[in-house]
Enzyme design. Structure first.
Site, mmCIF file in Angstrom:
data_model
loop_
_atom_site.group_PDB
_atom_site.id
_atom_site.type_symbol
_atom_site.label_atom_id
_atom_site.label_comp_id
_atom_site.label_asym_id
_atom_site.label_seq_id
_atom_site.Cartn_x
_atom_site.Cartn_y
_atom_site.Cartn_z
ATOM 1 N N CYS A 1 0.836 -1.203 0.000
ATOM 2 C CA CYS A 1 0.000 0.000 0.000
ATOM 3 C C CYS A 1 0.867 1.249 0.000
ATOM 4 C CB CYS A 1 -0.933 0.005 1.210
ATOM 5 S SG CYS A 1 -2.058 1.423 1.243
ATOM 6 N N CYS B 1 -0.572 4.077 2.119
ATOM 7 C CA CYS B 1 -0.415 3.854 3.562
ATOM 8 C C CYS B 1 1.011 4.126 4.024
ATOM 9 C CB CYS B 1 -0.768 2.403 3.919
ATOM 10 S SG CYS B 1 -2.355 1.821 3.302
ATOM 11 N N ASP B 2 1.983 3.628 3.267
ATOM 12 C CA ASP B 2 3.364 3.579 3.758
ATOM 13 C C ASP B 2 4.357 4.448 3.003
ATOM 14 O OD1 ASP B 2 2.541 1.691 5.649
ATOM 15 O OD2 ASP B 2 2.859 0.028 4.268
#
Length: 321
Positions: free
Chosen positions: A141, A144-145
């Site tokens: 992701c 996300c990261d």
């Protein structure tokens, strides 16, 4: 099979942000929810180290801790959380009917409402080095990261629209992005391909695959193999993002619930209603666009509200144990 059939007002299948948020709302509405955690209690966030983009945590929080707190909050209002996995279902097509769910192959429960929050599983390449370094530089992701790799060199694997979108997202915050495409062309739309081509710090390597992810505790490089010539070379990176798709965890619902060609559950309009009365879907199991903890939590709230309204509209002559 157990001889005693338990009857439940609200059964929640899955224990990620969607499932636990649904449980919080259902419990506060006196629906006495029961959560079955599934094979991965806490869902995908339990494999995430730092969560910095969930509102309410100004210093960030690690994924497993966050899921423990969500469970505790659900239990505070009376949710019963059980370790177990739904292995078969038989949904009633009648409004107000009871839905039959088999847990772990041997326990039968009947539920007036079912909230499905079984999530989706990110597809990985399957390399031992990749699996070993998940959470240590390997992620599925970028949204996300990606923040953790700002001003660093990263690589991304994939050739579709999602991969192209995530590659350009990473290019905005990372020093350089190397995109590995298995074939000699991208599957992404022309518009997305043009965006990739016009991003100066994004390089595409065609006919290229990951041979090995390099690093002991964290990613520090990548060995790439050209699948036409067989030539291998190493590049220095600190993050590897896999963008080859997700598989929704919906196999046991096939033939009963409407789903798209990939297996994502189809819900009605802006609601969480499936094609079966009293059965609702929330989180990544029905969301292939956003796939964020916060959007999953939001749809879990919606599912509980939809279930509460459904119960208010159906008449039943059954007593809830």
């Amino acid at each position: 099979m157990s001889e005693t059939i338990e009857k439940i007002k609200c059964l929640i299948i899955g224990s990620g942000p969607a499932g636990y948020t649904a449980a919080i709302y259902a419990a506060r509405a006196d629906m006495k929810p029961v959560v079955y955690t599934g094979m991965e209690p806490g869902g995908q966030l339990t494999t995430t180290t730092e969560v910095d983009n969930f509102p309410g945590y100004p210093e960030g929080i690690d994924g497993p801790t966050m899921m423990v707190q969500l469970q505790q909050q659900a239990e505070r209002f009376g949710t019963e959380v059980r370790i177990g996995m739904a292995t078969a279902v038989e949904f009633s097509k009648e409004a107000g009917g009871w839905h039959k769910i088999i847990i772990d192959g041997n326990k039968e429960v009947h539920a007036q409402t079912v909230i499905i929050s079984t999530g989706a599983t990110a597809k990985y390449l399957g390399l031992p080095s990749e699996q070993r370094l998940r959470g240590g530089g390997v992620s599925a992701c970028a949204v996300c990261d990606g923040f953790f790799y700002r001003n660093q060199d990263v690589a991304i694997v994939g050739a579709g629209d999602t991969a192209a979108e995530e590659a350009t997202y990473l290019a905005n915050i990372c020093k350089s992005v190397t995109m590995l495409v298995r074939k000699d062309v991208m599957r992404a739309s022309k518009a997305m391909q043009h965006r990739v081509e016009n991003t100066p710090n994004l390089k595409v390597l065609f006919n290229s695959e990951v041979d090995e992810v390099l690093g002991d505790q964290v990613v520090d490089g990548l060995r790439i193999v050209n699948n036409v010539t067989g030539e291998k070379h190493d590049i220095a990176i600190t993050g590897l993002f896999i963008a080859i798709g997700h598989k929704p965890n919906t196999d046991i619902f096939k033939g009963q619930l409407d789903m798209d060609e990939t297996g994502y559950l189809i819900t009605e309009g802006k609601s969480t209603k499936t094609n079966i009365p009293g059965v609702f879907a929330s989180g990544d199991v029905q969301d292939k666009e956003y796939r964020q903890a916060i959007t999953a939590a939001g749809s879990g709230c919606m599912a509980a509200l939809d279930a509460e309204r459904y119960l208010a509209t159906v008449e039943t002559h059954h007593e809830i144990a």
